[in-house]
Design a protein around this motif. Structure first.
Motif, PDB file in Angstrom:
ATOM      1  N   GLN A 265       0.829  -1.216   0.000  1.00 17.21           N
ATOM      2  CA  GLN A 265       0.000   0.000   0.000  1.00 17.21           C
ATOM      3  C   GLN A 265       0.857   1.257   0.000  1.00 17.21           C
ATOM      4  O   GLN A 265       0.587   2.217  -0.724  1.00 17.21           O
ATOM      5  CB  GLN A 265      -0.917   0.012   1.230  1.00 17.21           C
ATOM      6  N   LEU A 266       1.901   1.263   0.814  1.00 16.81           N
ATOM      7  CA  LEU A 266       2.783   2.424   0.891  1.00 16.81           C
ATOM      8  C   LEU A 266       3.552   2.636  -0.410  1.00 16.81           C
ATOM      9  O   LEU A 266       3.787   3.777  -0.827  1.00 16.81           O
ATOM     10  CB  LEU A 266       3.761   2.263   2.053  1.00 16.81           C
ATOM     11  N   ARG A 267       3.965   1.543  -1.053  1.00 16.64           N
ATOM     12  CA  ARG A 267       4.679   1.688  -2.328  1.00 16.64           C
ATOM     13  C   ARG A 267       3.783   2.306  -3.383  1.00 16.64           C
ATOM     14  O   ARG A 267       4.256   3.044  -4.264  1.00 16.64           O
ATOM     15  CB  ARG A 267       5.189   0.328  -2.821  1.00 16.64           C
ATOM     16  N   GLU A 268       2.487   2.037  -3.298  1.00 22.88           N
ATOM     17  CA  GLU A 268       1.554   2.564  -4.294  1.00 22.88           C
ATOM     18  C   GLU A 268       1.009   3.933  -3.926  1.00 22.88           C
ATOM     19  O   GLU A 268       0.584   4.684  -4.799  1.00 22.88           O
ATOM     20  CB  GLU A 268       0.389   1.570  -4.466  1.00 22.88           C
ATOM     21  N   ASP A 269       1.020   4.272  -2.629  1.00 19.17           N
ATOM     22  CA  ASP A 269       0.457   5.544  -2.174  1.00 19.17           C
ATOM     23  C   ASP A 269       1.388   6.171  -1.151  1.00 19.17           C
ATOM     24  O   ASP A 269       1.268   5.954   0.046  1.00 19.17           O
ATOM     25  CB  ASP A 269      -0.935   5.325  -1.568  1.00 19.17           C
ATOM     26  N   ARG A 270       2.333   6.986  -1.636  1.00 16.08           N
ATOM     27  CA  ARG A 270       3.329   7.582  -0.753  1.00 16.08           C
ATOM     28  C   ARG A 270       2.737   8.676   0.143  1.00 16.08           C
ATOM     29  O   ARG A 270       3.399   9.113   1.087  1.00 16.08           O
ATOM     30  CB  ARG A 270       4.486   8.145  -1.562  1.00 16.08           C
ATOM     31  N   GLU A 271       1.536   9.106  -0.126  1.00 13.78           N
ATOM     32  CA  GLU A 271       0.923  10.090   0.762  1.00 13.78           C
ATOM     33  C   GLU A 271       0.642   9.508   2.139  1.00 13.78           C
ATOM     34  O   GLU A 271       0.405  10.241   3.099  1.00 13.78           O
ATOM     35  CB  GLU A 271      -0.373  10.630   0.145  1.00 13.78           C
ATOM     36  N   LEU A 272       0.679   8.172   2.255  1.00 12.48           N
ATOM     37  CA  LEU A 272       0.471   7.523   3.552  1.00 12.48           C
ATOM     38  C   LEU A 272       1.732   7.530   4.418  1.00 12.48           C
ATOM     39  O   LEU A 272       1.668   7.218   5.610  1.00 12.48           O
ATOM     40  CB  LEU A 272       0.012   6.078   3.346  1.00 12.48           C
ATOM     41  N   VAL A 273       2.889   7.874   3.839  1.00 16.27           N
ATOM     42  CA  VAL A 273       4.149   7.794   4.580  1.00 16.27           C
ATOM     43  C   VAL A 273       4.146   8.683   5.819  1.00 16.27           C
ATOM     44  O   VAL A 273       4.527   8.226   6.911  1.00 16.27           O
ATOM     45  CB  VAL A 273       5.341   8.102   3.656  1.00 16.27           C
ATOM     46  N   PRO A 274       3.764   9.968   5.746  1.00 17.48           N
ATOM     47  CA  PRO A 274       3.752  10.782   6.972  1.00 17.48           C
ATOM     48  C   PRO A 274       2.854  10.199   8.064  1.00 17.48           C
ATOM     49  O   PRO A 274       3.215  10.228   9.243  1.00 17.48           O
ATOM     50  CB  PRO A 274       3.242  12.151   6.491  1.00 17.48           C
ATOM     51  N   ALA A 275       1.688   9.667   7.674  1.00 17.95           N
ATOM     52  CA  ALA A 275       0.791   9.074   8.662  1.00 17.95           C
ATOM     53  C   ALA A 275       1.401   7.814   9.262  1.00 17.95           C
ATOM     54  O   ALA A 275       1.210   7.520  10.454  1.00 17.95           O
ATOM     55  CB  ALA A 275      -0.557   8.757   8.023  1.00 17.95           C
ATOM     56  N   CYS A 276       2.153   7.083   8.451  1.00 17.06           N
ATOM     57  CA  CYS A 276       2.831   5.885   8.941  1.00 17.06           C
ATOM     58  C   CYS A 276       3.857   6.250  10.017  1.00 17.06           C
ATOM     59  O   CYS A 276       3.954   5.595  11.055  1.00 17.06           O
ATOM     60  CB  CYS A 276       3.506   5.190   7.763  1.00 17.06           C
ATOM     61  N   VAL A 277       4.595   7.339   9.777  1.00 15.83           N
ATOM     62  CA  VAL A 277       5.572   7.821  10.754  1.00 15.83           C
ATOM     63  C   VAL A 277       4.866   8.254  12.035  1.00 15.83           C
ATOM     64  O   VAL A 277       5.283   7.912  13.144  1.00 15.83           O
ATOM     65  CB  VAL A 277       6.393   8.983  10.163  1.00 15.83           C
ATOM     66  N   GLU A 278       3.764   8.994  11.891  1.00 13.11           N
ATOM     67  CA  GLU A 278       3.059   9.518  13.059  1.00 13.11           C
ATOM     68  C   GLU A 278       2.454   8.401  13.900  1.00 13.11           C
ATOM     69  O   GLU A 278       2.502   8.432  15.135  1.00 13.11           O
ATOM     70  CB  GLU A 278       1.959  10.490  12.600  1.00 13.11           C
ATOM     71  N   GLU A 279       1.912   7.404  13.231  1.00 10.31           N
ATOM     72  CA  GLU A 279       1.304   6.298  13.964  1.00 10.31           C
ATOM     73  C   GLU A 279       2.372   5.455  14.663  1.00 10.31           C
ATOM     74  O   GLU A 279       2.130   4.903  15.742  1.00 10.31           O
ATOM     75  CB  GLU A 279       0.461   5.446  13.009  1.00 10.31           C
ATOM     76  N   THR A 280       3.556   5.381  14.072  1.00  5.47           N
ATOM     77  CA  THR A 280       4.659   4.689  14.734  1.00  5.47           C
ATOM     78  C   THR A 280       5.074   5.436  15.996  1.00  5.47           C
ATOM     79  O   THR A 280       5.338   4.826  17.039  1.00  5.47           O
ATOM     80  CB  THR A 280       5.862   4.555  13.781  1.00  5.47           C
ATOM     81  N   LEU A 281       5.143   6.765  15.917  1.00  5.67           N
ATOM     82  CA  LEU A 281       5.471   7.564  17.097  1.00  5.67           C
ATOM     83  C   LEU A 281       4.453   7.334  18.215  1.00  5.67           C
ATOM     84  O   LEU A 281       4.804   7.287  19.393  1.00  5.67           O
ATOM     85  CB  LEU A 281       5.510   9.047  16.729  1.00  5.67           C
ATOM     86  N   ARG A 282       3.185   7.174  17.832  1.00  8.07           N
ATOM     87  CA  ARG A 282       2.154   6.947  18.847  1.00  8.07           C
ATOM     88  C   ARG A 282       2.286   5.558  19.456  1.00  8.07           C
ATOM     89  O   ARG A 282       2.324   5.394  20.681  1.00  8.07           O
ATOM     90  CB  ARG A 282       0.758   7.098  18.223  1.00  8.07           C
ATOM     91  N   LEU A 283       2.365   4.544  18.609  1.00  4.21           N
ATOM     92  CA  LEU A 283       2.302   3.170  19.088  1.00  4.21           C
ATOM     93  C   LEU A 283       3.601   2.714  19.743  1.00  4.21           C
ATOM     94  O   LEU A 283       3.599   1.929  20.698  1.00  4.21           O
ATOM     95  CB  LEU A 283       1.966   2.231  17.919  1.00  4.21           C
ATOM     96  N   ARG A 284       4.740   3.183  19.216  1.00  5.01           N
ATOM     97  CA  ARG A 284       6.051   2.808  19.747  1.00  5.01           C
ATOM     98  C   ARG A 284       6.865   4.078  20.000  1.00  5.01           C
ATOM     99  O   ARG A 284       7.801   4.384  19.263  1.00  5.01           O
ATOM    100  CB  ARG A 284       6.797   1.888  18.770  1.00  5.01           C
ATOM    101  N   SER A 285       6.506   4.817  21.024  1.00 10.55           N
ATOM    102  CA  SER A 285       7.193   6.066  21.341  1.00 10.55           C
ATOM    103  C   SER A 285       8.667   5.763  21.624  1.00 10.55           C
ATOM    104  O   SER A 285       8.970   4.891  22.440  1.00 10.55           O
ATOM    105  CB  SER A 285       6.570   6.730  22.569  1.00 10.55           C
ATOM    106  N   PRO A 286       9.613   6.470  20.986  1.00  9.74           N
ATOM    107  CA  PRO A 286      11.040   6.175  21.194  1.00  9.74           C
ATOM    108  C   PRO A 286      11.455   6.240  22.659  1.00  9.74           C
ATOM    109  O   PRO A 286      12.269   5.429  23.110  1.00  9.74           O
ATOM    110  CB  PRO A 286      11.746   7.245  20.361  1.00  9.74           C
TER     111      PRO A 286
END
Length: 402
Positions: A265-286
């Motif tokens: 999905q990400l390879r086909e729709d790069r507009e999802l990349v920022p949301a992917c980063v943000e959701e990672t920050l939420r779910l797995r806070s560094p």
């Protein structure tokens, strides 16, 4: 009440945080404001964590003064430990140097650098079925990229990045309860201070177009930063700026490994990349938590908290609070709610957050360009940081080139 059953919180290692997350889930429900046996207070709900972060008049960041009963104060430049009004003055000075324009100018360099690092990855001599490439994420890019970017920002030689990496590793390995480890911290801090002092001296004599020059020449209310303040802030940037991006990159791939359908999905729709980063920050806070100390008797969530009490604000727990996030343990890149607290909140909101996000977006896009599939190699158990960091120490990957 679950609190009395727990002498101390679980760590991230050895199970990648599963026990820690389960404990936090239970604490949010049964003891959201927990008085631990050692007298400290732990907060787990998003509402309570946010309220403390936005009230520096009641909850101090100056843990050093609290630990030493006022005998020692935070050194100049230690932005994380300062309270108003000192914090505001330093933040304004630093912000004059740490501009959005400067960060935007770094994008081409970050793109070129990350491409160079990934170009070094070649086909594996003994490929796994379905994959033709194997590499270790942290060694390949998650560690060298942010360290090199920080070097570029500060204006110190990129060739010294291996030394920067060693200093960062030494600082991250410190055990505050081990005298030998504390001695190693002092040695590392002194070496880093001496290294940076030379660049501060040079930039005061002849400013250049770099962050150290901007820091030594910035003024607020006719005041400039002292040498020590410039060095302390630069050291903070080295440590916090490096580990935040490094862990974020690894956590991105851990999440995508658990949801392999998202890679296509990400390879086909790069507009999802920022949301992917943000959701990672939420779910797995560094960083799992930040700490404060109460300046006076107060209440949090209806629970009395005495003056001088240490307070642990669990960012990782707040970001999984079901009162704020629907289905909070699910990785959902279409999630509309972005009130995650991975970078803090209020006056101490992470000044380096835009750079960490930028680096994560660039690297993820480059990985998507290069690989049709990317998975975590779980042929051996993963090793995780055991302290306040939520992420893998080593992250071996299997990939299929596009």
């Amino acid at each position: 009440m679950p609190g009395p059953e727990v002498a101390k919180p679980p760590t991230v290692d050895p199970d990648g945080g599963a026990t820690l997350l389960g404990w936090q889930r239970r604490m949010r429900q049964e003891a959201p404001v927990w008085h631990a046996p050692n007298g400290h207070v732990h907060l787990f709900r998003h509402e309570d964590v946010t309220s403390v972060l936005t009230d520096p008049g009641t909850f101090s960041s100056d843990l050093l003064s609290a630990e030493t009963k006022g005998e020692r104060k935070p050194p100049p430049g230690q932005l994380l430990l300062l309270d108003p009004p000192d914090h505001g003055k330093l933040r304004r000075l630093v912000s004059k140097a740490f501009t959005n324009r400067m960060i935007a100018q770094l994008e081409p360099q970050i793109t070129e650098l990350s491409a160079e690092l990934l170009d070094r990855v070649g086909p594996d001599a003994r490929p796994e079925p379905g994959f033709d490439t194997r590499f270790e994420m942290n060694d390949t890019i998650a560690n060298p990229l942010p360290v090199t970017v920080i070097s570029l920002m500060l204006g110190v030689p990129v060739e010294d990045r291996d030394q920067f990496q060693r200093w960062a590793n030494n600082l991250l390995a410190v055990d505050p309860e081990d005298p030998e480890s504390r001695a190693g911290l002092a040695s590392t801090t002194e070496a880093l201070h001496n290294y940076l002092q030379g660049f501060v001296d040079a930039r005061r004599a002849a400013p250049q177009d770099d962050l150290i020059s901007r820091l030594v020449t910035a003024e607020v209310d006719d005041e400039r930063l002292t040498d020590d303040a410039v060095i302390k802030f630069s050291g903070l940037l080295l440590l916090a700026g490096h580990i935040t991006t490094s862990i974020l990159l690894g956590n991105l791939l851990l999440n995508l490994d658990e949801h392999p359908e998202l890679w296509k999905q990400l390879r086909e729709d790069r507009e999802l990349v920022p949301a992917c980063v943000e959701e990672t920050l939420r779910l797995r806070s560094p960083f799992t938590k930040v700490d404060r100390v109460a300046l006076r008797d107060t209440e949090i969530g209806g629970v009395a908290v005495a003056k001088d009490t240490y307070i642990h604000l669990w960012l990782l727990s707040a970001n999984r609070d079901a009162e704020v996030f629907d289905d909070p343990d699910t990785y959902d890149v279409h999630r509309p709610n972005t009130k995650q607290l991975a970078f803090g909140h209020g006056i101490h909101y992470c000044i380096g957050a835009p750079i960490a996000r930028l680096e994560a977006r660039i690297v993820l896009n480059q990985l998507l360009d290069r690989y049709a599939e990317l998975r975590v190699d779980r042929s051996e158990p993963l090793s995780y940081h055991a302290s306040n960091i939520f992420g893998a120490r080593r992250l071996p990957l299997l990939a299929q080139r596009a």
